[in-house]
Write a protein that holds these residues in place. Structure first.
Motif, PDB file in Angstrom:
ATOM      1  N   ILE A  37      41.186  -4.277 -16.692  1.00  0.00           N
ATOM      2  CA  ILE A  37      41.157  -5.628 -16.138  1.00  0.00           C
ATOM      3  C   ILE A  37      41.968  -6.576 -17.003  1.00  0.00           C
ATOM      4  O   ILE A  37      42.159  -6.369 -18.196  1.00  0.00           O
ATOM      5  N   HIS A  42      41.080  -7.252  -9.624  1.00  0.00           N
ATOM      6  CA  HIS A  42      40.782  -8.621 -10.050  1.00  0.00           C
ATOM      7  C   HIS A  42      39.428  -9.076  -9.516  1.00  0.00           C
ATOM      8  O   HIS A  42      38.988 -10.195  -9.779  1.00  0.00           O
ATOM      9  N   SER A  74      35.837  -8.671 -10.049  1.00  0.00           N
ATOM     10  CA  SER A  74      35.005  -8.126 -11.118  1.00  0.00           C
ATOM     11  C   SER A  74      33.741  -7.463 -10.596  1.00  0.00           C
ATOM     12  O   SER A  74      33.252  -6.491 -11.185  1.00  0.00           O
ATOM     13  N   SER A  75      33.186  -7.953  -9.481  1.00  0.00           N
ATOM     14  CA  SER A  75      31.954  -7.358  -8.960  1.00  0.00           C
ATOM     15  C   SER A  75      32.172  -5.903  -8.558  1.00  0.00           C
ATOM     16  O   SER A  75      31.258  -5.077  -8.657  1.00  0.00           O
ATOM     17  N   GLU A 102      31.977  -3.989 -11.922  1.00  0.00           N
ATOM     18  CA  GLU A 102      30.640  -4.002 -12.512  1.00  0.00           C
ATOM     19  C   GLU A 102      29.757  -2.918 -11.911  1.00  0.00           C
ATOM     20  O   GLU A 102      28.954  -2.305 -12.604  1.00  0.00           O
ATOM     21  N   LEU A 143      35.148  -0.178 -19.502  1.00  0.00           N
ATOM     22  CA  LEU A 143      36.174  -1.157 -19.162  1.00  0.00           C
ATOM     23  C   LEU A 143      37.090  -1.420 -20.351  1.00  0.00           C
ATOM     24  O   LEU A 143      36.635  -1.508 -21.492  1.00  0.00           O
ATOM     25  N   MET A 172      39.957  -4.332 -21.424  1.00  0.00           N
ATOM     26  CA  MET A 172      40.549  -5.629 -21.095  1.00  0.00           C
ATOM     27  C   MET A 172      41.926  -5.703 -21.737  1.00  0.00           C
ATOM     28  O   MET A 172      42.081  -5.395 -22.930  1.00  0.00           O
ATOM     29  N   THR A 217      30.438  -0.388 -19.573  1.00  0.00           N
ATOM     30  CA  THR A 217      30.059  -1.464 -18.663  1.00  0.00           C
ATOM     31  C   THR A 217      28.609  -1.866 -18.838  1.00  0.00           C
ATOM     32  O   THR A 217      28.285  -3.067 -18.883  1.00  0.00           O
ATOM     33  N   SER A 230      28.982 -11.927 -17.796  1.00  0.00           N
ATOM     34  CA  SER A 230      29.620 -11.191 -16.707  1.00  0.00           C
ATOM     35  C   SER A 230      31.027 -10.780 -17.138  1.00  0.00           C
ATOM     36  O   SER A 230      31.560 -11.279 -18.143  1.00  0.00           O
ATOM     37  N   ILE A 231      31.632  -9.881 -16.390  1.00  0.00           N
ATOM     38  CA  ILE A 231      32.995  -9.457 -16.714  1.00  0.00           C
ATOM     39  C   ILE A 231      33.941 -10.655 -16.706  1.00  0.00           C
ATOM     40  O   ILE A 231      34.780 -10.799 -17.609  1.00  0.00           O
ATOM     41  N   ASP A 232      33.813 -11.524 -15.702  1.00  0.00           N
ATOM     42  CA  ASP A 232      34.690 -12.701 -15.629  1.00  0.00           C
ATOM     43  C   ASP A 232      34.514 -13.600 -16.840  1.00  0.00           C
ATOM     44  O   ASP A 232      35.494 -14.102 -17.412  1.00  0.00           O
ATOM     45  N   LEU A 234      35.975 -11.859 -19.976  1.00  0.00           N
ATOM     46  CA  LEU A 234      37.436 -11.871 -19.927  1.00  0.00           C
ATOM     47  C   LEU A 234      37.984 -13.256 -20.219  1.00  0.00           C
ATOM     48  O   LEU A 234      38.931 -13.413 -21.008  1.00  0.00           O
TER      49      LEU A 234
END
Length: 282
Positions: A31, A184, A186-187, A190, A196, A198, A210, A268-270, A273
């Protein structure tokens, strides 16, 4: 299954310097923001661009030495390429049948029917989401051991994305296959990925399982006064805010137990990041 060791690719204004690994039986996500180097890394893995340094191995062999038989064990979906737009799905079937000895024609036809794929319509007239769906079905249809998927759910609505994610989970059920996927959304990652990576500006800035990321990473919201009193040994990044600072940590529980008055949010991933890219290291 797949390994990149200190892989380099140099362009004017951009340098890729990347190391990562995809284990057998695992789904690995890559990601990063647009232009971070995801597609460049994918093309290097596929031998579509010549790397300037480092080593890439697939199935234990250097990518340069892969033969036709080896490549039959790889399924690929790239964001900027696909089938000729002047073909229909019916036209595509004999092409796949001739290219791949293990092409599962009956399965492919059944899935095309299940996903209401127009068989006689020219591919150039498909929606972006329908093109991605066709690419993914084709990539899975010949029993590949490794899938390389660059934004495979791009352009799909939420129902179509859910169908494709179920398809990937079904593909992984035998336990011997692997997937490298970028997205792009992220859900999607997840709920799908085992680990993951980055990437930012051509470099890997974080690698984490994850479950570990979702369970232990968090963003602390602290005032200037709270920040001054904070034990910062587990702070990865900080970002100036109007109220004080946002701080990214991989030890969320430490701060919840020792600073109960501080507000903390799930990482969260977002969020992770954004903080890794826009936040500042201490």
């Amino acid at each position: 299954m797949l390994s990149l060791k200190e892989v380099e690719k140099h362009y004017d204004g951009f340098d890729l310097q990347c190391s990562m690994e995809v284990q057998k039986g695992c789904i690995t996500g890559l990601i990063g923001k647009n232009g971070a180097g995801k597609t460049t890394a994918f093309k290097a893995v596929l031998g579509l661009i010549r790397k300037d340094g480092g080593e890439i191995t697939v199935f234990g062999k250097s990518v340069e030495s892969l033969d036709v038989k080896d490549k039959e064990h790889m399924g690929v979906v790239l964001s900027d390429s696909g089938f000729s737009g002047y073909l229909s799905v019916k036209d595509l079937i004999p092409v796949l049948d001739s290219m791949y000895p293990k092409f599962q024609k009956d399965w492919f036809l059944r899935k095309c029917s299940e996903y209401r794929m127009p068989m006689d319509k020219k591919i150039k007239d498909f929606s972006t989401g329908m093109k991605r769906k066709l690419q993914l079905l084709a990539a899975i249809s010949y029993g590949a051991d490794l899938l390389i998927l660059d934004e495979p759910t791009s352009g799909m609505d939420v129902i179509a994305r859910d169908e494709m994610l179920d398809l990937l989970r079904e593909y992984m059920e035998c336990g011997e296959r692997s997937i490298l996927i970028s997205s792009h959304i992220s859900s999607d990652l997840e709920s799908l990925c085992d680990d993951l990576y980055m990437i930012d500006d051509g470099k890997i800035i974080l690698h984490e399982e994850t479950d570990e990321l979702l369970a232990n990473y968090g963003v602390l919201k602290v005032t200037k006064e709270q920040y001054g009193q904070l034990d910062r040994q587990y702070i990865l990044r900080r970002r100036k805010e109007n109220y004080g600072y946002s701080c990214l940590t991989a030890q969320k529980r430490f701060y919840q137990e020792n600073y109960p008055e501080i507000e903390s949010e799930k990482g969260s991933i977002d969020e992770v990041l954004t903080m890794m890219i826009r936040g500042k290291a201490l």
